[in-house]
Design an enzyme around this catalytic site. Structure first.
Site, PDB file in Angstrom:
ATOM      1  N   HIS A  12       8.148  13.764   9.440  1.00  0.00           N
ATOM      2  CA  HIS A  12       9.587  13.652   9.209  1.00  0.00           C
ATOM      3  C   HIS A  12      10.061  14.924   8.514  1.00  0.00           C
ATOM      4  O   HIS A  12       9.257  15.659   7.926  1.00  0.00           O
ATOM      5  CB  HIS A  12       9.897  12.415   8.364  1.00  0.00           C
ATOM      6  CG  HIS A  12       9.731  11.124   9.109  1.00  0.00           C
ATOM      7  ND1 HIS A  12      10.779  10.272   9.384  1.00  0.00           N
ATOM      8  CD2 HIS A  12       8.638  10.550   9.669  1.00  0.00           C
ATOM      9  CE1 HIS A  12      10.336   9.225  10.063  1.00  0.00           C
ATOM     10  NE2 HIS A  12       9.035   9.374  10.249  1.00  0.00           N
TER      11      HIS A  12
ATOM     12  N   CYS B 122      12.544   5.831   8.584  1.00  0.00           N
ATOM     13  CA  CYS B 122      11.763   4.629   8.322  1.00  0.00           C
ATOM     14  C   CYS B 122      12.477   3.748   7.311  1.00  0.00           C
ATOM     15  O   CYS B 122      12.743   4.182   6.186  1.00  0.00           O
ATOM     16  CB  CYS B 122      10.378   4.998   7.786  1.00  0.00           C
ATOM     17  SG  CYS B 122       9.358   3.566   7.374  1.00  0.00           S
TER      18      CYS B 122
ATOM     19  N   ASN C 109      12.875  12.000  12.223  1.00  0.00           N
ATOM     20  CA  ASN C 109      11.642  12.651  12.644  1.00  0.00           C
ATOM     21  C   ASN C 109      11.876  14.148  12.834  1.00  0.00           C
ATOM     22  O   ASN C 109      13.014  14.604  12.986  1.00  0.00           O
ATOM     23  CB  ASN C 109      11.172  12.052  13.973  1.00  0.00           C
ATOM     24  CG  ASN C 109      10.779  10.599  13.854  1.00  0.00           C
ATOM     25  OD1 ASN C 109       9.705  10.278  13.384  1.00  0.00           O
ATOM     26  ND2 ASN C 109      11.674   9.716  14.277  1.00  0.00           N
TER      27      ASN C 109
ATOM     28  N   ARG D 136      11.304   5.047  20.915  1.00  0.00           N
ATOM     29  CA  ARG D 136      10.867   3.958  20.040  1.00  0.00           C
ATOM     30  C   ARG D 136      11.293   4.212  18.598  1.00  0.00           C
ATOM     31  O   ARG D 136      12.179   3.555  18.074  1.00  0.00           O
ATOM     32  CB  ARG D 136       9.333   3.795  20.128  1.00  0.00           C
ATOM     33  CG  ARG D 136       8.807   2.422  19.678  1.00  0.00           C
ATOM     34  CD  ARG D 136       8.754   2.241  18.177  1.00  0.00           C
ATOM     35  NE  ARG D 136       7.894   3.189  17.506  1.00  0.00           N
ATOM     36  CZ  ARG D 136       7.746   3.228  16.190  1.00  0.00           C
ATOM     37  NH1 ARG D 136       8.397   2.382  15.414  1.00  0.00           N
ATOM     38  NH2 ARG D 136       6.969   4.144  15.625  1.00  0.00           N
ATOM     39  N   ASP D 137      10.691   5.184  17.972  1.00  0.00           N
ATOM     40  CA  ASP D 137      10.963   5.456  16.561  1.00  0.00           C
ATOM     41  C   ASP D 137      12.422   5.856  16.355  1.00  0.00           C
ATOM     42  O   ASP D 137      13.024   5.550  15.323  1.00  0.00           O
ATOM     43  CB  ASP D 137      10.031   6.571  16.081  1.00  0.00           C
ATOM     44  CG  ASP D 137       9.712   6.480  14.602  1.00  0.00           C
ATOM     45  OD1 ASP D 137      10.152   5.511  13.959  1.00  0.00           O
ATOM     46  OD2 ASP D 137       9.031   7.364  14.080  1.00  0.00           O
TER      47      ASP D 137
END
Length: 315
Positions: free
Chosen positions: A221, A252, A261, A18-19
């Site tokens: 992160h 982000c 991340n 996802r991220d």
């Protein structure tokens, strides 16, 4: 700033599907995503943030979320969570079989408006509607909710975030989520947090809220190279789950300068060095990370993956 004995085991939440994938602008082939996820599972990953149920026009990378979920939802050995931005997303996720929803609310008012175009108060109202939906499900006692508090330590617009500011958002959220199995993640959205700040936040909030239904997680992160250290300090101060992304994939868009991340392989290497069980096979995880790092358009930040494998395995 009290320190707890670290657990003998920790849950790693793999957020690359996802991220990580969401940070890549051009849509990836669904088959490539599925192969990457399968490689992570083959390495022993059992908790995954599988994707987000958002509008494809807003996040084209997530347009195939139903196909991805349907590939893995039958696996009883996996714990799959999906990000939902609103009630519609929650309804779609539940209809797809997802039983763990993730909701993001930023502590910073400015960041929240930039990220989801809502005030914090409006986001909390949206959280309430999602919780009410969960409680109507026939299997509501099997449901889980993850509340991810973005910018818990630092905001690109407002600067350093005090733990009391986190508490100002967390307190009403805990009232809203009464009766639901809850995990709260404190998120270092910019990667500017330091280990001692992480320790203070978890210590202060953990002492304030000693609810048996509440579990704590950390999402970091690696912008300043503090990702692994921050995660370890979180673990020593109450976190039982740590988010990470294979190859450090991520970033982000509403946190200028934030890199990927914390790399799952970096974190697992450190945890295994402390004899903390993750259930993950590091060599196979590195193979999965290599596959993910090869995806076009991704921003990766990993250290262990760049060490010659024969050196790493003898360390």
């Amino acid at each position: 700033m009290s320190s707890l004995m670290p657990p003998k085991t920790v849950e790693i939440v793999e957020v690359a599907p996802r991220d990580g994938f969401q940070s890549i602008r051009a849509p990836l082939p669904t088959a490539d995503k599925i192969r990457c996820i399968q490689a992570l599972i083959d390495a022993g990953v059992t908790r995954l943030e599988i994707g987000s149920f958002v509008s494809p026009s807003a996040v084209p990378q997530m347009a195939d979320i139903r196909d991805i979920v349907s590939t893995f939802i039958h696996r009883s050995d996996l714990r799959l969570a999906a990000l939902v931005p609103n009630l519609i997303g929650a309804e779609l996720a539940l209809a797809s079989g997802i039983r763990e929803l993730m909701v993001v609310v930023s502590v910073s008012e400015t960041h929240n408006r930039g990220n989801v175009r809502q005030s914090v108060a409006d986001s909390l109202a949206g959280l309430k509607s999602i919780v009410e939906k969960l409680k109507t499900q026939s299997d509501c006692y099997d449901m889980r909710l993850r509340l991810s508090l973005g910018t818990s330590f630092d905001c690109p617009y407002e600067g350093r975030i005090d733990w009391r500011q986190v508490d100002a958002v967390l307190a009403p959220a805990l009232e809203i989520t009464q009766g639901v199995s809850l995990e709260v993640a404190l998120c270092d959205t910019t990667g500017r947090a330091t280990p001692y700040q992480v320790a203070e936040h978890f210590s202060r909030l953990g002492e304030r809220y000693q609810d048996t239904r509440l579990n704590w997680a950390f999402h970091g992160h690696d912008t300043y190279g503090m990702g692994v250290a921050n995660a370890l300090f979180a673990l020593h101060h109450g976190a039982t789950a740590l988010d990470a992304s294979a190859a450090g994939l991520g970033g982000c868009p509403f946190a200028p300068g934030a890199t990927g991340n914390t790399a799952t392989e970096d974190l697992v290497y450190a945890l295994h060095g402390g004899k903390i069980h993750t259930g993950i096979d590091l060599p196979r995880l590195l193979d999965a990370a290599d596959r993910i790092a090869a995806l076009p358009g991704g921003q990766t930040t990993s250290h262990v993956r760049n060490v010659p494998r024969n050196k790493l395995q003898s360390a």
